[in-house]
Design an enzyme around this catalytic site. Structure first.
Site, short mmCIF file in Angstrom:
data_model
loop_
_atom_site.label_atom_id
_atom_site.label_comp_id
_atom_site.label_asym_id
_atom_site.label_seq_id
_atom_site.Cartn_x
_atom_site.Cartn_y
_atom_site.Cartn_z
N LYS A 35 34.54 32.35 34.55
CA LYS A 35 35.35 31.77 35.62
C LYS A 35 34.93 30.32 35.89
CE LYS A 35 36.18 36.33 37.56
NZ LYS A 35 35.84 37.35 38.58
N GLN A 68 31.74 38.33 43.29
CA GLN A 68 31.86 39.16 42.08
C GLN A 68 31.45 40.61 42.37
OE1 GLN A 68 33.09 38.09 39.01
NE2 GLN A 68 32.98 40.24 38.45
N ASP A 123 40.91 35.97 45.34
CA ASP A 123 40.98 37.25 44.61
C ASP A 123 42.05 38.16 45.20
OD1 ASP A 123 39.38 37.46 42.36
OD2 ASP A 123 37.57 38.01 43.47
#
Ligand code: NAD
Length: 294
Positions: free
Chosen positions: A53, A97, A120
């Site tokens: 990412k 994460q 997200d």
């Protein structure tokens, strides 16, 4: 033979569109989009994902910050760190994460993320907005699937879409998105899961089959209608001596036999997977440009 829905090519295209937009922002003296990623602990897969990412941010010209925290960090300290990033006006997007260590509540941490920065799309606020078909950050994998359907001009209105799997990150949001009054959408949706009876029969009635159950090559040709569109979300490593890495990737769909029946299909690798990071970058751009929460 089915049309191959090429996620690798499409994701590169999206990244280059984002890079062009960043170049315009730079040229006009605007603020460069900035993504912060929080990584707790040393989990190998998580390090790889976060690394990819951060690298993708560099590729499109974003600024990125990787916040590494020890696996034994307390829940309170992590919540504090999330709050610090929430309050940092220079950071547009924030991701934590997953998975997190067992002593930390994923729900508490997710709920702490400011919806405006939740690129997200995991916070209750943004999942709710998605369900209402309001502007929102659609989470990466579902967004990637919608974008593939759109860019391959797959007709969805009035079709029967069967989703296999009901996870919060894939199956469940996909079922909501495919039923909404929009494009892609307007499908009649059946969502199936581990307790579903006659799954093969139901799958066979799908015009669009979205497979996200996490079982290697579960969907076979007998479960697929002639001419169906098949989206394979699954990713599994299987040992393969002929590869330098010692493994190859396969999906939840038995690709060769299903491809001979489908009208269009995503491969694994190179299908849904590469779209995930492109979607995250896209959401970060939306955040930086205040497109969802003006
Ligand atoms: P999950 O394990 O959270 O959920 C699986 C779902 O499948 C559950 O809802 C379960 O009820 C259902 N299920 C299990 N066995 C079943 C059966 N026999 N019949 C019908 N339904 C069954 O999985 P997930 O996080 O949604 O991931 C699914 C797969 O997709 C995994 O292989 C994962 O690695 C992959 N994945 C890929 C991406 C990507 O970017 N390509 C992103 C997320 C997940």
């Amino acid at each position: 033979m089915a049309i191959l829905i090429d996620g690798k090519k499409t994701s590169e295209q999206i990244k280059s569109e984002i890079a062009s937009r960043v170049a315009e922002i730079k040229a006009s003296g605007g603020k460069i989009p900035h993504l912060a990623a929080v990584l707790v602990g040393e989990d190998g897969a998580s390090q790889t994902y976060v690394g990819a990412k951060v690298k993708a941010c560099e590729q499109v010209g974003f600024q990125s910050t990787l916040v590494r925290l020890d696996a034994d960090i307390t829940e309170d300290a992590l919540l504090h760190e999330v709050q610090r990033i929430n309050d940092d006006a220079d950071i547009d997007g924030l991701i934590v994460q997953l998975p997190l260590p067992k002593h930390i509540s994923v729900e508490k941490v997710t709920a702490k993320i400011k919806p405006e920065k939740d690129v997200d799309g995991f916070t209750p606020a943004n999942v709710g907005r998605m369900a209402l078909n309001w502007p929102t950050y659609v989470s990466a994998t579902p967004y990637g699937i919608l974008e593939l359907l759109k860019r391959y001009e797959i007709e969805t209105s009035g079709k029967h879409c069967v989703v296999i799997g009901r996870s919060h990150i894939v199956g469940s949001p996909m079922s909501i998105l495919m039923a909404r009054n929009d494009y892609p959408g307007n499908c009649t949706v059946t969502i199936t899961h581990s307790r579903t009876k006659d799954l093969a029969e139901i799958a066979k009635s799908a015009d669009i089959l979205i497979v996200a159950l996490g079982r290697p090559e579960f969907v076979t040709a007998e479960m697929v209608k002639e001419g169906a569109v098949v989206i394979d979300v699954g990713i599994h490593r299987v040992a393969d001596e002929s590869k330098k890495s010692g493994f190859r990737l396969i999906g939840d769909v038995k690709f060769d036999e299903v491809a001979s029946k489908a009208s269009a299909i995503t491969p694994v690798p190179g299908g849904v997977g590469p779209m995930t990071i492109a979607s995250l970058l896209y959401n970060t751009l939306l955040a930086a440009e205040r497109k969802i929460y003006p």
